[in-house]
Design a protein around this motif. Structure first.
Motif, mmCIF file in Angstrom:
data_model
loop_
_atom_site.group_PDB
_atom_site.id
_atom_site.type_symbol
_atom_site.label_atom_id
_atom_site.label_comp_id
_atom_site.label_asym_id
_atom_site.label_seq_id
_atom_site.Cartn_x
_atom_site.Cartn_y
_atom_site.Cartn_z
ATOM 1 N N ALA A 198 -1.071 -5.306 -4.664
ATOM 2 C CA ALA A 198 -2.524 -5.481 -4.720
ATOM 3 C C ALA A 198 -3.240 -4.212 -5.176
ATOM 4 C CB ALA A 198 -3.046 -5.912 -3.349
ATOM 5 N N VAL A 199 -2.598 -3.044 -4.980
ATOM 6 C CA VAL A 199 -3.215 -1.792 -5.435
ATOM 7 C C VAL A 199 -2.544 -1.260 -6.699
ATOM 8 C CG1 VAL A 199 -3.929 -1.225 -3.090
ATOM 9 C CG2 VAL A 199 -1.774 -0.307 -3.964
ATOM 10 N N ASN A 200 -1.690 -2.084 -7.294
ATOM 11 C CA ASN A 200 -1.016 -1.756 -8.556
ATOM 12 C C ASN A 200 -0.098 -0.545 -8.418
ATOM 13 O OD1 ASN A 200 -0.168 -1.738 -11.200
ATOM 14 N ND2 ASN A 200 -2.239 -1.796 -12.084
ATOM 15 N N LYS A 201 0.878 -0.666 -7.540
ATOM 16 C CA LYS A 201 1.844 0.415 -7.341
ATOM 17 C C LYS A 201 2.572 0.808 -8.629
ATOM 18 C CE LYS A 201 5.735 1.915 -4.428
ATOM 19 N NZ LYS A 201 6.656 2.311 -5.494
ATOM 20 N N PRO A 202 2.966 -0.134 -9.488
ATOM 21 C CA PRO A 202 3.614 0.290 -10.742
ATOM 22 C C PRO A 202 2.753 1.257 -11.559
ATOM 23 C CG PRO A 202 3.975 -2.042 -10.381
ATOM 24 C CD PRO A 202 2.984 -1.602 -9.337
ATOM 25 N N ALA A 203 1.433 1.040 -11.559
ATOM 26 C CA ALA A 203 0.545 1.953 -12.285
ATOM 27 C C ALA A 203 0.518 3.327 -11.613
ATOM 28 C CB ALA A 203 -0.869 1.376 -12.361
ATOM 29 N N TRP A 204 0.525 3.339 -10.278
ATOM 30 C CA TRP A 204 0.564 4.611 -9.559
ATOM 31 C C TRP A 204 1.862 5.356 -9.861
ATOM 32 C CZ3 TRP A 204 -2.250 8.144 -7.324
ATOM 33 C CH2 TRP A 204 -1.648 9.084 -6.480
ATOM 34 N N ASP A 205 2.959 4.639 -9.909
ATOM 35 C CA ASP A 205 4.261 5.273 -10.138
ATOM 36 C C ASP A 205 4.322 5.974 -11.499
ATOM 37 O OD1 ASP A 205 5.147 4.433 -7.675
ATOM 38 O OD2 ASP A 205 6.204 2.673 -8.439
ATOM 39 N N THR A 206 3.535 5.510 -12.450
ATOM 40 C CA THR A 206 3.543 6.113 -13.786
ATOM 41 C C THR A 206 2.356 7.063 -14.010
ATOM 42 O OG1 THR A 206 2.360 4.202 -14.707
ATOM 43 C CG2 THR A 206 4.775 4.148 -14.774
ATOM 44 N N PHE B 8 -1.356 11.589 1.741
ATOM 45 C CA PHE B 8 -1.117 10.338 2.464
ATOM 46 C C PHE B 8 -2.411 9.534 2.561
ATOM 47 C CE2 PHE B 8 0.100 7.841 6.310
ATOM 48 C CZ PHE B 8 1.283 7.310 5.813
ATOM 49 N N TRP B 9 -3.504 10.219 2.891
ATOM 50 C CA TRP B 9 -4.789 9.533 2.913
ATOM 51 C C TRP B 9 -5.199 9.080 1.509
ATOM 52 C CZ3 TRP B 9 -7.978 7.955 6.796
ATOM 53 C CH2 TRP B 9 -7.705 8.413 8.103
ATOM 54 N N LEU B 10 -4.763 9.798 0.490
ATOM 55 C CA LEU B 10 -5.089 9.405 -0.879
ATOM 56 C C LEU B 10 -4.509 8.046 -1.212
ATOM 57 C CD1 LEU B 10 -6.221 10.186 -3.742
ATOM 58 C CD2 LEU B 10 -3.927 11.076 -4.218
ATOM 59 N N ASN B 11 -3.225 7.841 -0.894
ATOM 60 C CA ASN B 11 -2.597 6.571 -1.268
ATOM 61 C C ASN B 11 -1.388 6.274 -0.390
ATOM 62 O OD1 ASN B 11 -2.100 4.191 -2.553
ATOM 63 N ND2 ASN B 11 -1.704 5.069 -4.575
ATOM 64 N N ALA B 12 -1.631 6.107 0.903
ATOM 65 C CA ALA B 12 -0.550 5.755 1.822
ATOM 66 C C ALA B 12 -0.030 4.339 1.580
ATOM 67 C CB ALA B 12 -1.032 5.875 3.269
ATOM 68 N N ASN C 171 -6.457 -11.073 -0.259
ATOM 69 C CA ASN C 171 -5.672 -10.724 -1.441
ATOM 70 C C ASN C 171 -4.597 -9.682 -1.141
ATOM 71 O OD1 ASN C 171 -7.211 -12.420 -3.235
ATOM 72 N ND2 ASN C 171 -8.841 -10.884 -3.150
ATOM 73 N N LYS C 172 -4.438 -9.385 0.165
ATOM 74 C CA LYS C 172 -3.425 -8.433 0.652
ATOM 75 C C LYS C 172 -3.774 -6.982 0.358
ATOM 76 C CE LYS C 172 -1.090 -11.867 2.234
ATOM 77 N NZ LYS C 172 -1.210 -12.199 3.681
ATOM 78 N N ARG C 173 -5.011 -6.713 -0.021
ATOM 79 C CA ARG C 173 -5.430 -5.328 -0.190
ATOM 80 C C ARG C 173 -5.995 -4.832 1.137
ATOM 81 N NH1 ARG C 173 -9.730 -3.403 -4.780
ATOM 82 N NH2 ARG C 173 -11.224 -4.192 -3.251
ATOM 83 N N PRO C 174 -5.667 -3.599 1.535
ATOM 84 C CA PRO C 174 -6.130 -3.106 2.833
ATOM 85 C C PRO C 174 -7.649 -3.016 2.941
ATOM 86 C CG PRO C 174 -4.313 -1.762 2.024
ATOM 87 C CD PRO C 174 -4.736 -2.655 0.888
ATOM 88 N N VAL C 175 -8.139 -3.344 4.132
ATOM 89 C CA VAL C 175 -9.545 -3.093 4.456
ATOM 90 C C VAL C 175 -9.652 -2.021 5.534
ATOM 91 C CG1 VAL C 175 -10.286 -5.409 3.809
ATOM 92 C CG2 VAL C 175 -9.582 -4.971 6.165
ATOM 93 N N ALA D 249 -4.083 2.343 -11.415
ATOM 94 C CA ALA D 249 -3.848 2.371 -9.969
ATOM 95 C C ALA D 249 -5.174 2.299 -9.220
ATOM 96 C CB ALA D 249 -3.087 3.629 -9.579
ATOM 97 N N GLN D 250 -5.168 1.627 -8.068
ATOM 98 C CA GLN D 250 -6.371 1.497 -7.259
ATOM 99 C C GLN D 250 -6.303 2.426 -6.053
ATOM 100 O OE1 GLN D 250 -7.809 -2.448 -6.346
ATOM 101 N NE2 GLN D 250 -6.803 -3.333 -8.149
ATOM 102 N N ILE D 251 -7.419 3.117 -5.778
ATOM 103 C CA ILE D 251 -7.502 4.087 -4.697
ATOM 104 C C ILE D 251 -8.751 3.803 -3.865
ATOM 105 C CG2 ILE D 251 -7.775 6.529 -4.099
ATOM 106 C CD1 ILE D 251 -5.074 6.003 -5.285
#
Length: 251
Positions: free
Chosen positions: A49-57, A128-132, A177-181, A209-211
């Protein structure tokens, strides 16, 4: 001097009273759940939901944490540039070695090592707070689905290793949508368990990536992520030279 110690005593007493109040009225016992494939699937959906593949790249990312520490992170080389107060550290995360300055003066020996270790501690917490969210399946983690006292369902992630405080646990509250609130925390450095902070004001980096940039907790405290920027090169970050050339030369 007596007045100083009197004020200090009042401040310490106030902090202790506040901690006691939070313990009595806000502390929650840590929930337990059963590690399961369902929890693993929920974690996978959350990271998607936060686009981890985009974060990984994502190669470079820059941010300021809670108005205190500012970071430039080269995620391919695992280098960070950390600035806080009048201090700066270039740190190689792979070796936990680096170069430190205080008031623009290069530090050596034990003084440098203390700043390097402080920069590492800042990075562990602040990144960690940036993208845990994307660390829900890190090595040493376990995932379970739990029921909170208020009836909400959460995804609990236990960390048995990593960072500077292994043994911490977090319960993610997700939207449809499984994105954290929000998340609730059971961590060693905070004596009150179950404090809840929002994960809100989501922004999408240039890499996709979503932050979450706002984390509002008890008494309206907001642990904000500001000055957020990402890029595929240091030129994308508005720099004219490699910011980590000093680390490269040290190697």
């Amino acid at each position: 001097m007596k007045k100083f110690f009197k004020i200090l005593g009042i401040l310490i007493a106030t902090i202790l009273i506040l901690i006691g109040f939070l313990w009595l009225y806000a502390h929650e016992p840590e929930p337990t759940g059963k590690v399961s494939p369902e929890a693993d699937r929920m974690a996978e959906a959350m990271m998607a939901a936060v686009n981890k593949p985009a974060w990984d790249t994502t190669h470079y990312v820059h941010w300021t944490f809670a108005g205190r520490e500012t970071f430039l992170w080269d995620r391919q080389r695992n280098y960070i540039d950390v600035k806080w107060q009048n201090k700066r550290v270039l740190l190689d995360i792979n070796t936990l070695s680096g170069i430190a300055w205080q008031e623009d003066q290069k530090m050596e020996g034990e003084a440098a090592e203390q700043l390097i270790q402080k920069a590492w501690a800042h990075f562990c917490n602040d990144s960690f707070w940036l993208n845990a969210v994307v660390k829900a399946d890190d090595s040493g983690t376990q995932r379970s689905i739990v029921q909170l006292d208020d009836g909400r369902e959460g995804l609990k992630v236990d960390y048995s290793q990593g960072g500077v405080t292994p043994g911490d646990a977090y319960v993610w509250i997700l939207d449809k949508n499984k994105r954290p609130v929000a998340w609730k925390m059971w961590v060693k450095i905070i004596p009150v368990g179950g404090l809840e902070f929002s994960w809100s004001d989501w922004t999408t980096l240039s890499t996709g990536a979503q932050i979450a940039t706002s984390h509002i907790g008890p008494m309206g405290v907001n642990i904000a992520i500001t000055d957020l920027k990402a890029g595929s090169s240091w030129k994308d970050m508005g720099l004219s030279t490699d910011p980590f050339s000093a680390l490269e030369q040290k190697h």
